[in-house]
Design an enzyme around this catalytic site. Structure first.
Site, PDB file in Angstrom:
ATOM      1  N   LYS A   1     -15.757  13.880  -1.421  1.00 18.68           N
ATOM      2  CA  LYS A   1     -14.318  14.002  -0.996  1.00 18.68           C
ATOM      3  C   LYS A   1     -13.374  14.771  -1.866  1.00 18.68           C
ATOM      4  O   LYS A   1     -13.570  14.615  -3.190  1.00 18.68           O
ATOM      5  CB  LYS A   1     -13.808  12.792  -0.341  1.00 18.68           C
ATOM      6  CG  LYS A   1     -13.366  11.634  -1.115  1.00 18.68           C
ATOM      7  CD  LYS A   1     -12.781  10.516  -0.592  1.00 18.68           C
ATOM      8  CE  LYS A   1     -12.366   9.154  -1.384  1.00 18.68           C
ATOM      9  NZ  LYS A   1     -11.957   8.013  -0.649  1.00 18.68           N
TER      10      LYS A   1
ATOM     11  N   SER B   1      -9.481  11.344   6.148  1.00 21.39           N
ATOM     12  CA  SER B   1     -10.978  11.658   5.792  1.00 21.39           C
ATOM     13  C   SER B   1     -11.379  13.029   5.782  1.00 21.39           C
ATOM     14  O   SER B   1     -12.748  13.291   5.681  1.00 21.39           O
ATOM     15  CB  SER B   1     -11.620  10.670   6.583  1.00 21.39           C
ATOM     16  OG  SER B   1     -11.608   9.389   6.509  1.00 21.39           O
TER      17      SER B   1
ATOM     18  N   GLN C   1     -18.095   8.819  -5.234  1.00 17.86           N
ATOM     19  CA  GLN C   1     -17.994   7.395  -5.155  1.00 17.86           C
ATOM     20  C   GLN C   1     -19.027   6.846  -4.373  1.00 17.86           C
ATOM     21  O   GLN C   1     -19.704   7.308  -3.479  1.00 17.86           O
ATOM     22  CB  GLN C   1     -16.739   6.919  -4.361  1.00 17.86           C
ATOM     23  CG  GLN C   1     -15.366   7.471  -4.921  1.00 17.86           C
ATOM     24  CD  GLN C   1     -14.337   7.125  -4.117  1.00 17.86           C
ATOM     25  OE1 GLN C   1     -14.269   7.207  -2.795  1.00 17.86           O
ATOM     26  NE2 GLN C   1     -13.096   6.744  -4.570  1.00 17.86           N
ATOM     27  N   PRO C   2     -19.609   5.786  -4.968  1.00 15.37           N
ATOM     28  CA  PRO C   2     -20.652   4.778  -4.238  1.00 15.37           C
ATOM     29  C   PRO C   2     -20.117   4.465  -2.890  1.00 15.37           C
ATOM     30  O   PRO C   2     -19.060   4.259  -2.875  1.00 15.37           O
ATOM     31  CB  PRO C   2     -20.815   3.702  -5.228  1.00 15.37           C
ATOM     32  CG  PRO C   2     -20.585   4.188  -6.495  1.00 15.37           C
ATOM     33  CD  PRO C   2     -19.305   5.033  -6.262  1.00 15.37           C
TER      34      PRO C   2
ATOM     35  N   ARG D   1      -6.580  -2.715  14.011  1.00 16.17           N
ATOM     36  CA  ARG D   1      -6.314  -4.080  14.872  1.00 16.17           C
ATOM     37  C   ARG D   1      -5.298  -4.742  13.547  1.00 16.17           C
ATOM     38  O   ARG D   1      -5.666  -4.523  12.420  1.00 16.17           O
ATOM     39  CB  ARG D   1      -7.510  -4.978  15.110  1.00 16.17           C
ATOM     40  CG  ARG D   1      -8.547  -4.345  16.062  1.00 16.17           C
ATOM     41  CD  ARG D   1      -9.724  -4.917  16.020  1.00 16.17           C
ATOM     42  NE  ARG D   1     -10.736  -4.134  16.903  1.00 16.17           N
ATOM     43  CZ  ARG D   1     -12.127  -4.593  16.754  1.00 16.17           C
ATOM     44  NH1 ARG D   1     -12.241  -5.824  16.338  1.00 16.17           N
ATOM     45  NH2 ARG D   1     -12.903  -3.745  17.722  1.00 16.17           N
TER      46      ARG D   1
ATOM     47  N   ARG E   1       1.157   1.879   1.096  1.00 19.26           N
ATOM     48  CA  ARG E   1      -0.050   1.295   1.910  1.00 19.26           C
ATOM     49  C   ARG E   1      -1.095   1.169   0.943  1.00 19.26           C
ATOM     50  O   ARG E   1      -1.471   2.305   0.318  1.00 19.26           O
ATOM     51  CB  ARG E   1      -0.276   1.988   2.966  1.00 19.26           C
ATOM     52  CG  ARG E   1      -1.215   1.276   4.098  1.00 19.26           C
ATOM     53  CD  ARG E   1      -1.725   2.333   5.332  1.00 19.26           C
ATOM     54  NE  ARG E   1      -2.880   2.906   4.970  1.00 19.26           N
ATOM     55  CZ  ARG E   1      -3.148   4.127   5.766  1.00 19.26           C
ATOM     56  NH1 ARG E   1      -2.478   4.498   6.419  1.00 19.26           N
ATOM     57  NH2 ARG E   1      -4.402   4.920   5.274  1.00 19.26           N
TER      58      ARG E   1
ATOM     59  N   GLU F   1      -1.362   4.638  -0.943  1.00 21.36           N
ATOM     60  CA  GLU F   1      -0.594   5.555  -0.007  1.00 21.36           C
ATOM     61  C   GLU F   1       1.014   5.706  -0.212  1.00 21.36           C
ATOM     62  O   GLU F   1       1.508   4.662   0.414  1.00 21.36           O
ATOM     63  CB  GLU F   1      -1.069   5.624   1.469  1.00 21.36           C
ATOM     64  CG  GLU F   1      -2.736   5.714   1.703  1.00 21.36           C
ATOM     65  CD  GLU F   1      -3.086   7.290   1.995  1.00 21.36           C
ATOM     66  OE1 GLU F   1      -2.030   8.062   1.569  1.00 21.36           O
ATOM     67  OE2 GLU F   1      -4.195   7.258   2.408  1.00 21.36           O
TER      68      GLU F   1
END
Length: 310
Positions: A147, A154, A185-186, A233, A261, A278
């Site tokens: 990424k 994403s 990243q793994p 949720r 966040r 974030e």
């Protein structure tokens, strides 16, 4: 004191921003005139607002330099929350290096910079070993994520198996050829069953947490658009998650932001690690926590009414 606050968004994002209605309602209840405004609208007079609160400027990735320049201009006309220094630091996920150096557990990460030999970097990462992920402890892994270091949601992220190194290399090369830093990243597989825990801080204090379902499905390819659909949720965070979130929050090299966040997932030992911090334009999931919108609105009023330091 009749406060006027701009809730800063983007044209495409406005109908998708689920935080906007409860936040505007909470501000109206507190006597604050809150108006949604697009960051790139040349007709907005930002000096006419007591503050501009960054909310859903989710289109900034392809215009990062323009967006950062706007943040600087806006902050000279009104109080921008969060401030330009915070935004500049937080829009580039190299901040994970800072968190790791501060002792915060983070998802293991290898950065590939523009101009680097992509094939050699990816081969070293896939081969594993202590130095394959300079940021964070390197676990054994079967799958991994590619990424961009500057990205929202994403978008432009994808999940690969070891046998898909060719497709992953094309992804890495495409990003670095565009002048973008890349993260390897793994893929921490516990996220498939447990999802992510997003811990929300409002006004310098823990407010609430939510569960986000896994976003990167095997073989789904690149995520396009402003963000991927999410399964959200309410969640009661565990003590270990709260401790890691608190450590990440304490490591922020700025004064307490208006909101933060901290997104956590579990590593292969089931310990929580920071996936993202974030501070720029995160969804705050206000509708999932009764009273959260009121809490943020009250904090903003108190912040704006407090004497400004010279």
């Amino acid at each position: 004191m009749n406060l006027r606050i701009a809730l800063v968004t983007a044209r495409e994002a406005l109908p998708l921003d689920e935080d906007m209605p409860p936040l505007r309602a909470a501000m109206a209840e507190g006597g604050v005139n809150a108006e949604a405004r697009c960051w790139d609208d040349p007709g907005v007079d930002w000096s006419g607002y007591d503050a501009a609160l960054l909310r859903s400027t989710w289109d900034y990735v392809d215009r990062i330099d323009e967006f950062l320049a706007w943040c600087e201009r806006c902050s000279r006309q009104t109080q921008l929350l969060n401030p330009p220094g915070v935004v500049r630091w937080n829009t580039d996920k190299h901040y994970l290096v800072h968190l790791a150096r501060a002792g915060v557990p983070v998802v293991p990460t290898r950065f590939v910079e523009p101009g680097a030999e992509a094939r050699a970097e990816l081969s070293a990462f896939v081969a594993g070993g202590p130095s394959s992920c300079p940021v964070g402890a390197t676990p054994a892994f079967d799958e991994f994520v590619v990424k961009p270091a500057v990205g929202a949601g994403s978008r432009d992220a994808a999940r690969y198996a070891r046998g898909e190194a060719g497709a992953a290399l094309e992804h890495v090369e495409r990003l670095i050829d565009a002048g973008r830093s890349v993260m390897l990243q793994p893929y921490l597989a516990r996220v498939d069953a447990q999802g992510e825990t997003a811990v929300l801080y409002l006004g310098g204090e823990f407010s609430h947490a939510i569960r986000k379902g896994p976003l990167l499905r095997r073989g789904a390819g690149l995520v396009e658009g402003l963000f991927a659909p999410e399964d959200i949720r309410a969640r009661e965070p565990e003590p270990a998650e709260l401790a890691v979130a608190a450590a990440a929050y304490a490591a922020i090299p700025f004064e307490a932001p208006a909101y933060a966040r901290i997104d956590l997932i579990r590593d292969d030992t089931n310990a929580p690690v920071v996936l993202e911090l974030e501070l720029t334009e995160p969804s705050l999931f206000l509708a999932h926590a009764p009273g959260a919108a009121d809490k943020l609105a009250q904090h903003l009023v108190q912040r704006l009414q407090a004497p400004r330091s010279a």
